[in-house]
Design a protein around this motif. Structure first.
Motif, PDB file in Angstrom:
ATOM      1  N   ALA A   7       7.924  45.892  25.219  1.00 10.60           N
ATOM      2  CA  ALA A   7       6.411  45.501  25.574  1.00 10.60           C
ATOM      3  C   ALA A   7       6.404  44.645  26.718  1.00 10.60           C
ATOM      4  N   ALA A   8       7.305  43.504  26.819  1.00  9.69           N
ATOM      5  CA  ALA A   8       6.844  42.607  28.020  1.00  9.69           C
ATOM      6  C   ALA A   8       7.562  43.061  29.118  1.00  9.69           C
ATOM      7  N   LEU A   9       8.542  43.889  29.355  1.00  9.02           N
ATOM      8  CA  LEU A   9       8.855  44.611  30.595  1.00  9.02           C
ATOM      9  C   LEU A   9       8.083  45.474  31.046  1.00  9.02           C
ATOM     10  N   THR A  10       7.514  46.386  30.247  1.00  7.91           N
ATOM     11  CA  THR A  10       6.315  47.459  30.671  1.00  7.91           C
ATOM     12  C   THR A  10       5.122  46.667  31.237  1.00  7.91           C
ATOM     13  N   ALA A  54      17.934  53.339  28.792  1.00  7.75           N
ATOM     14  CA  ALA A  54      18.122  52.682  29.802  1.00  7.75           C
ATOM     15  C   ALA A  54      18.390  51.236  29.512  1.00  7.75           C
ATOM     16  N   LEU A  55      19.432  50.439  30.164  1.00  8.05           N
ATOM     17  CA  LEU A  55      19.454  48.958  30.202  1.00  8.05           C
ATOM     18  C   LEU A  55      18.886  48.656  31.374  1.00  8.05           C
ATOM     19  N   LEU A  56      18.196  47.500  31.214  1.00  8.58           N
ATOM     20  CA  LEU A  56      17.186  47.328  32.351  1.00  8.58           C
ATOM     21  C   LEU A  56      17.038  45.834  32.905  1.00  8.58           C
ATOM     22  N   GLU A  57      16.796  45.574  33.988  1.00  7.74           N
ATOM     23  CA  GLU A  57      16.378  44.102  34.462  1.00  7.74           C
ATOM     24  C   GLU A  57      15.517  44.178  35.533  1.00  7.74           C
ATOM     25  N   PHE A  58      14.362  43.386  35.367  1.00 10.44           N
ATOM     26  CA  PHE A  58      13.223  43.369  36.440  1.00 10.44           C
ATOM     27  C   PHE A  58      13.143  42.181  37.031  1.00 10.44           C
ATOM     28  N   GLY A 117      13.009  32.599  36.405  1.00 11.57           N
ATOM     29  CA  GLY A 117      11.580  32.926  36.163  1.00 11.57           C
ATOM     30  C   GLY A 117      11.187  33.878  35.072  1.00 11.57           C
ATOM     31  N   GLY A 118      12.326  33.944  34.162  1.00 11.75           N
ATOM     32  CA  GLY A 118      12.250  35.054  32.885  1.00 11.75           C
ATOM     33  C   GLY A 118      12.781  36.345  32.963  1.00 11.75           C
ATOM     34  N   MET A 119      13.875  36.718  34.183  1.00 11.09           N
ATOM     35  CA  MET A 119      14.397  37.773  33.930  1.00 11.09           C
ATOM     36  C   MET A 119      15.629  37.930  33.188  1.00 11.09           C
ATOM     37  N   ARG A 120      15.644  38.975  32.408  1.00  6.38           N
ATOM     38  CA  ARG A 120      16.841  39.132  31.442  1.00  6.38           C
ATOM     39  C   ARG A 120      17.688  40.377  32.148  1.00  6.38           C
TER      40      ARG A 120
END
Length: 582
Positions: free
Chosen positions: A318-321, A520-524, A551-554
């Motif tokens: 939800a956070a990444l979306t 998918a594994l994701l980083e934004f 800044g909060g990127m995983r």
């Protein structure tokens, strides 16, 4: 015996079954399945006659023709057959995990009759059939097992998949084309292409690949025949071999279907075709290439019915979306998706377009090639042979008054600079870039001579992704990572608060692999003020990565570990695709 059946394999018409007047003549002439289709009004008279004609000309079974042409879905056909004949219908979950004990059954025989024993007791052998009107099936199983036969009805695709899974080792050459092929005789090759065995072989090959959820079919010629491999969940698996005599006619049949030149064997060719498999429209992208043993073929399967245009289904939390949605809904800017070939970048862009697709937005795409058709979106394919490249297409699109433009890939300086100019003039640009990490996309664009002050002002966000195999939820087994996990990952596991991981096992649902599908594994990387300042002074990738994580990127690895902790994948899959990426 099952009510409504007898040993000859006929079905009693259920009282009250509708019999439209227009179909009575066909019902009287055509026995079995055709009679049922006519009696129940499932196909119009002209549709049934067309299917019967194709059955006669191609040698395919009528039930296969009806579903392949999309006249009737497999589920509807099974339901109607079971009701008409007074039989039960079963799904794939009721099929056995291992072959039923008894006489040895030939793979070619089971393929031909499309039936399978599913249970056996002292007096009765229970079989699943796709066509309950075939009397030979009952007679054959009664003779082989020396027992009474009771039938249930199943989907042809489920039966085909079970036959391959249970009896794959008993490979036969019954479908071989017996005559040798003279590669120099084009007319003879055309004749062979039209032979029923070749048509059936190609149709069965594609159907088997679709049934096994393959994304690609690899046909590789060798000295002793054709090797067939399917790419399933990102991994290539052997799917058997075809004899030497099938080599030229099979490849030529595929080239005919894809509208390629069958006489040209020296140069690579690309084409596409659309066929119906089990009642669903399937697009196939075909690529041929010459080799010392003949032409190699790869067919990419594009099944729109299985296309997930939803961020959650693709693996977004939800956070990444929310962060990605905020980036793509801005009135202007550039959002990039990075990753290696085959990592699902285009699917993610399609999901973004689906989010933006509304009457008040004009959406344009330029792709190479167009993989899926999207309603409400104007899609264009590049053609470098006539000078229609990503750059020239993007430049011309600016005169089409678009709100959002998707560029299949930013490959060169011209495309990158035009994309930046388009974003500066009030357009949202979505595109892909070949880099390993999200932070690496910045360095790549700077290397393409994009001015740092322009890039910092228009780049909105960069999403990096990889695809890993999804664990089968039916057979995964939990374990304690503190006792059985790579030492290097234990700090990350502790940081994520993960105390349970899962091993793949294998079951009927996943075909014994332990995996079913991909995620998918994701980083934004969100380009905020801090990242923009680093871009302005041409900071290196490590500095940008550090600022993004503050800044909060995983990272990809952290996202993979979190998904492994949820039981969606394994830690081994995460290490396979994300090692060294942060």
């Amino acid at each position: 015996m099952v009510p409504g059946t007898n040993i000859e394999g006929s079905c009693d018409i259920v009282p009250g079954a509708p019999e439209p007047a227009e179909a009575r003549a066909t019902a009287e002439r055509a026995p079995g399945l055709a009679s049922m289709l006519a009696a129940r009004g499932l196909l119009p008279e002209e549709g049934l006659q067309r299917a019967l004609l194709i059955e006669r000309e191609s040698g395919e079974r009528l039930d296969a023709v009806v579903t392949r042409l999309g006249m009737l879905s497999e589920d509807r056909l099974v339901t109607e057959l079971a009701s008409f004949c007074g039989l039960a219908a079963i799904g794939a979950e009721a099929f056995p995990a291992t072959p039923i004990e008894g006489p040895e059954l030939s793979l070619a025989f089971l393929r031909d009759i499309r039936a399978l024993p599913v249970a056996i007791d002292a007096d009765v052998v229970h079989i699943v059939v796709s066509n309950p009107f075939d009397p030979f099936v009952v007679q054959a199983f009664a003779f082989m097992f020396q027992r009474q036969v009771e039938r249930v009805v199943g989907r042809a695709s489920d039966i085909d998949a079970a036959i391959e899974r249970l009896y794959h080792g008993q490979r036969a050459s019954a479908d071989a084309v017996e005559d040798a092929v003279d590669d120099e005789d084009l007319e003879r090759l055309k004749d062979l292409v039209s032979d029923a065995p070749v048509i059936r072989a190609v149709n069965r090959l594609i159907a088997n690949a679709v049934d096994q959820r393959a994304s690609d079919i690899h046909i590789e010629p060798g000295d002793d025949g054709l090797a067939i491999r399917f790419r399933i969940d990102g991994m290539l698996r052997d799917a058997g071999r075809l004899p030497v005599a099938m080599r030229a006619p099979l490849v030529s049949r595929i080239k005919v279907m894809a509208r390629l030149n069958i006489a040209e064997r020296r140069l690579p060719q690309d084409g596409r075709m659309r066929i119906s498999v089990r009642g669903h429209e399937i697009d196939l992208r075909v690529a041929t290439a010459p080799s010392i043993h003949g032409e190699s073929v790869v067919m990419r399967i594009l099944d729109r019915s299985k296309l997930a245009l939803d961020f959650a289904a693709l693996g977004f939390d939800a956070a990444l979306t929310g962060r990605l949605r905020e980036a793509i809904t801005r009135p202007h800017g550039i959002v990039l998706v990075t990753g290696p070939t085959g990592s699902g970048k285009t699917t993610t862009l399609y999901a973004a377009l689906s989010e933006l697709n509304a009457p008040e937005h004009k959406l344009l795409t330029v792709e190479d090639p167009i993989e899926y058709r999207l309603d409400g979106v104007i899609q264009t394919q590049v053609n470098p042979a006539i000078g229609f490249t990503f750059g020239s297409a993007l430049r011309s699109f600016l005169r089409q008054d678009p709100d959002v433009m998707m560029v299949g890939e930013i490959r060169d300086t011209e495309t990158a600079q035009i994309a930046v100019q388009a974003a500066l003039t009030g357009h949202m640009i979505l595109s892909t870039l070949h880099t390993n990490t999200a932070a690496g996309a910045v360095s790549r664009l700077l290397d393409m001579d994009v001015e740092p002050f322009l890039l910092g002002s228009v780049l909105t966000g960069v999403l990096a992704q990889r695809l890993v195999r999804r664990l089968c939820p039916d057979c995964r087994t939990p374990y304690d990572p503190r006792e059985d996990a790579p030492e290097a990952l234990r700090p990350l596991l502790e940081a994520e608060g993960i105390h349970r991981l899962y091993h793949p096992v294998g079951c009927v649902r996943c075909g014994g692999s332990g995996y079913s599908g991909r995620i998918a594994l994701l980083e934004f990387l969100r380009v905020d003020v801090a990242v923009s300042r680093l871009i302005l002074r041409r900071a290196d990738t490590r500095e940008i990565l550090a600022a993004a994580e503050q800044g909060g990127m995983r990272s990809l690895a952290a996202d993979g570990v979190a998904k492994a902790g949820e039981g969606l994948t394994t830690i081994e899959e995460v290490l396979r695709v994300a090692s060294g990426d942060g």
